[in-house]
Every structure is written in structure tokens, then in C-alpha cells.
Design an enzyme around this catalytic site. Structure first.
Site, short mmCIF file in Angstrom:
data_model
loop_
_atom_site.label_atom_id
_atom_site.label_comp_id
_atom_site.label_asym_id
_atom_site.label_seq_id
_atom_site.Cartn_x
_atom_site.Cartn_y
_atom_site.Cartn_z
CB THR A 129 -1.30 0.08 1.28
OG1 THR A 129 -1.90 1.64 1.37
CG2 THR A 129 -0.37 0.03 2.66
CD GLU A 167 -1.95 5.14 5.96
OE1 GLU A 167 -1.81 6.25 4.88
OE2 GLU A 167 -1.84 5.83 6.65
CE1 TYR A 173 -3.63 -1.54 5.50
CE2 TYR A 173 -3.24 -0.02 5.35
CZ TYR A 173 -3.74 -0.92 4.66
OH TYR A 173 -4.20 -1.06 3.47
CE LYS A 229 -2.32 -4.75 3.93
NZ LYS A 229 -2.09 -5.46 2.81
#
Ligand code: NAP
Ligand code: GDD
Length: 344
Positions: A126, A128, A150, A154
Site C-alpha cells: 500500500t 500508506e 497499519y 504492511k
């Protein structure tokens, strides 16, 4: 016989679109679902593909379960889309998020290695992971700086996929996907929260939408375009990692304005005693208010992707632009509210 794919996270937004895509390509699709107390296949039903999928019980928290399922199905390709995918929740559930989004990836990779390493593996990485961005736009060479449990989880999963590729020669690819949305997006994510809110306000079921940081910017694409890229990555002879993005960035504020425009409403931003709200230009009614509860403890202020590598090596480019995406989402939510059928 067609190829066999196992998709984790099949009940989610991307899992549903990827299933549809692979079925159309002649794949035999297996979908891993975790046990829940109620049926959670609304998206697959909405795409009318539920009866074309073989559902199997599999939770990313349980290695014995993963081993048995993969050994039994013997897939050609595994797409690991399962995750606790909501950034906000990861601040409240950091350990659970790591368990699934980080260690869960290793459970699958280790299973594939133990079974001989011949199964191709896609990891749902991601944007992110770029978090507090170090350069802009972001590509495969940009340093990572995750801003949430998160993002950190990830990033671990991402590096594990890279490591198993380098250490054990696994055909493992990470797609570093920027935000992608659709009418099947979960209602807690900001785009769908806005389009559903606009539909409910239009149909007089609700007066306003409460939002957090209006100034955050994202590179928003259409999920249907992005699942195509996942498949293309696994078809390459040499596995690699790819940024998938539109190369355009808009703020949450702009998303709100366009979503209301789709129902012929113009929004005017008003600052009253330091408190901002979005009002209907015609009536003066408050349609958007600000609630700090939706702010993040650490925010990813903006993300903008550079998908040149995907364009050159996968011949991939997005088909649906920002305006069309918003119109598509608002239209579907108007239908749902009108018919009182939400599906999931
Ligand atoms: P989503 O709609 O939230 O779907 C997540 C899926 O993971 C659901 O099917 C969920 O099952 C499943 N899941 C959660 N915990 C699980 C567990 N312990 N065991 C098995 N399955 C579990 O997410 P999405 O938007 O489709 O995203 C797909 C993947 O891409 C995720 O890994 C996400 O982090 C990543 N990603 C998404 C975006 C984006 O903008 N959409 C961008 C980059 C990366 P339930 O239905 O039971 O909850
Ligand atoms: N959810 C939400 N709700 N976000 C809001 C709100 C609100 O009321 N108001 C403002 N925002 C801002 C958030 O602070 C964030 O900056 C931005 O809107 C987008 O939030 P989300 O839609 O929740 O998505 P995300 O960017 O945090 O995460 C999504 O994209 C990632 C890829 O960059 C998820 O799909 C992740 O799973 C994915 O990895």
C-alpha cells in the site's frame, strides 16, 4: 483446464472485483473467508458471481488452517488481499492489525515455501507505507515512512514478500497500490462515506455528513482497474514490485465538492468562530460538519503515485478518472438509498 487461484480477502472490495476478473479469464477461483456469525458475501452477490466461487474457511491468524487449505487446493496463484485494512482502526488495534497484516503474510509465504515454492504470490502492499512522504510523486524507489500501525504492519509484509523472493526464489510480487475506490468500497472509508452521505441527504434520509481532515490529499483510482494490475504482475516471467496509481491527487474537500456537484448541489465552505462547515450555496443548510474524532493521531497528509514502471513493464494504465469514479459511486448509492437495498 484453466488456472486455479486462491484469493484471501475475497469478501472485500478488491477480492470481489478480482474474482470477477479471474472468472472472466477462465480461472477456477477459490476464496478464503474467515468465520463470522453472519453471511458476509454481499459484494460477491452484487456482482452475481457467488455461485461461481469455491469458498473455503481460512483465517490469516491460523497457520495450520492456511497450510491445510493451500495444500488441498494446490493453487497456481495466491492473491493475499486479506487485511485489517482500515487505518483509523489500526491505532486502536495495533497488535491485531500486525497479527493479520504483517505476520499473516509470513504464514502464507512460509506455507508456499514448505510446499515447494511453485505457487505464485501477490501481496497487497500500500501507498500508506510512504506515509510521511519523503519525495513526491512516490515510485518504487521512494523511501518508506509509515504513519500508522497499519502502514508499519504492511511494510513488514511487503519486505517479507521481497525477502522470500530473494532468499527462496519465490515468484512473489508486491503491488504498492494507491487508494482505489468503487461502489463496493466499505462505508467507513472517506469516499464511500461521502457518496453514501450525499445520496442520503438527497433522498432526505439524513441532514449532514461529519468528516475529519478535509485537507488530506490522495491519489484516488478505481478498484476495477487496479485488480487488473494485480493479475498482470503475476503473469510476468520475473517477479517484481509495482506502484499502481493514477498520478493525480485531490483533497477530501475536492471529493466532497464533486460528489455534491453530481446531485447538482454547490458547496460553500464557511468559517464561523473558527469552526468550518460546508453549506449548500442555495439554501445555506449545513451539509458537512467537522468532527475531530475522525482525525488520525498521525496523518498521512498527501499521497501521489508515479506508475511509470507499471505502464512500461505491464502495459497498465487506469481507465476510470476521478470525476467518472465519483459519479459512478454517487449514482450507485442513490439507487441503494432509493430502494433501501445496501447489500453489504
Ligand atoms: P477490504 O474491503 O477491507 O477487505 C478486506 C478483506 O480481508 C475482507 O474480505 C476481510 O474479511 C478480510 N480479512 C480481514 N481479516 C481477516 C482475517 N483475519 N482472515 C481472513 N480474512 C480477513 O479491503 P480492500 O479495500 O478490498 O483491500 C484489499 C487489500 O488491499 C487489503 O490488504 C488492503 O490493506 C490493501 N490495499 C487496499 C487499498 C485500497 O485503497 N482499497 C490500497 C492499498 C492496499 P471480512 O469480510 O470477513 O471482514
Ligand atoms: N475514513 C475517514 N473518515 N477518513 C477521513 C474522514 C472521515 O470521516 N475525514 C477525513 N478523512 C481523511 C483521512 O484522515 C485520510 O487522510 C483520508 O481521508 C483517507 O482516509 P480513508 O478513506 O480512511 O483511507 P486511507 O487513505 O486512510 O486508507 C486507504 O488507502 C490506503 C492506501 O493508501 C485504505 O484503503 C487502506 O487500506 C489503503 O492501504
Amino acid at each position: 483446464m484453466g488456472k486455479r487461484a486462491l484469493i484471501t480477502g475475497i469478501t472485500g472490495q478488491d477480492g470481489s472485483y478480482l474474482s470477477e476478473f479471474l472468472i472472466n479469464k477462465g480461472y477456477e477461483v477459490y476464496g478464503a473467508v474467515r468465520r463470522t456469525s453472519s453471511i458476509n458475501t454481499g459484494r460477491l452477490s452484487e456482482l452475481d458471481i457467488l455461485n461461481k466461487i469455491n469458498l473455503v474457511a481460512m483465517d490469516l491468524a491460523e497457520i495450520t488452517n492456511i497450510q491445510r487449505v493451500i495444500e488441498e487446493i494446490k493453487p497456481d496463484e495466491v492473491y493475499n488481499l486479506a487485511a485489517q485494512s482500515f487505518v483509523q482502526t489500526s491505532f486502536d488495534q495495533p497488535i491485531y492489525t500486525s497479527e493479520i497484516d504483517a505476520i499473516g503474510v509470513t504464514r502464507i509465504l512460509e506455507t508456499i515455501r514448505m510446499l515447494g515454492g511453485n505457487i505464485k504470490f501477490y501481496q497487497a502492499s500500500t501507498s500508506e507505507m510512504f506515509g510521511k512522504v519523503q519525495t513526491s510523486p512516490q515510485n518504487e524507489e521512494t523511501p518508506f515512512y509509515p504513519r500508522s500501525p497499519y502502514g508499519v504492519s504492511k511494510l513488514y509484509g511487503h519486505w517479507m514478500a521481497v525477502n522470500y523472493r530473494e532468499a527462496w526464489d519465490l515468484h512473489a510480487c508486491s503491488g504498492i497500490l494507491f487508494n482505489h475506490e468503487s461502489p463496493l468500497r466499505g462505508i467507513e472509508f472517506v469516499t464511500r462515506k461521502i457518496t453514501l452521505g450525499v445520496a442520503e441527504i438527497t433522498k432526505e434520509k439524513k441532514k449532514s455528513i461529519s468528516l475529519g481532515n478535509l485537507n488530506a490529499k490522495r491519489d484516488w483510482g478505481y478498484a476495477g482497474d487496479y485488480v487488473n494490475a494485480m493479475w498482470l504482475m503475476l503473469q510476468k516471467k520475473t517477479p517484481s514490485d509495482y506502484v499502481i496509481a493514477t498520478g493525480e491527487m485531490y483533497s477530501v474537500r475536492e471529493f466532497v465538492e464533486k460528489a455534491f456537484n453530481a446531485v447538482d448541489t454547490e458547496i460553500e465552505w464557511v468559517l464561523d468562530d473558527g469552526v468550518e462547515s460546508g453549506r449548500c450555496k442555495k439554501t445555506g443548510n449545513i451539509l458537512v460538519d467537522i468532527n475531530k474524532d475522525f482525525n488520525r493521531p498521525a496523518e498521512t497528509d498527501y499521497l501521489l503515485g508515479d506508475a511509470t514502471k507499471a505502464k512500461e513493464e505491464l502495459n497498465w494504465k487506469p481507465q476510470v478518472n476521478f470525476n467518472t469514479l465519483i459519479e459512478m459511486m454517487v449514482k450507485k448509492d442513490l439507487d441503494r438509498v432509493e430502494n433501501d437495498v445496501y447489500g453489504f
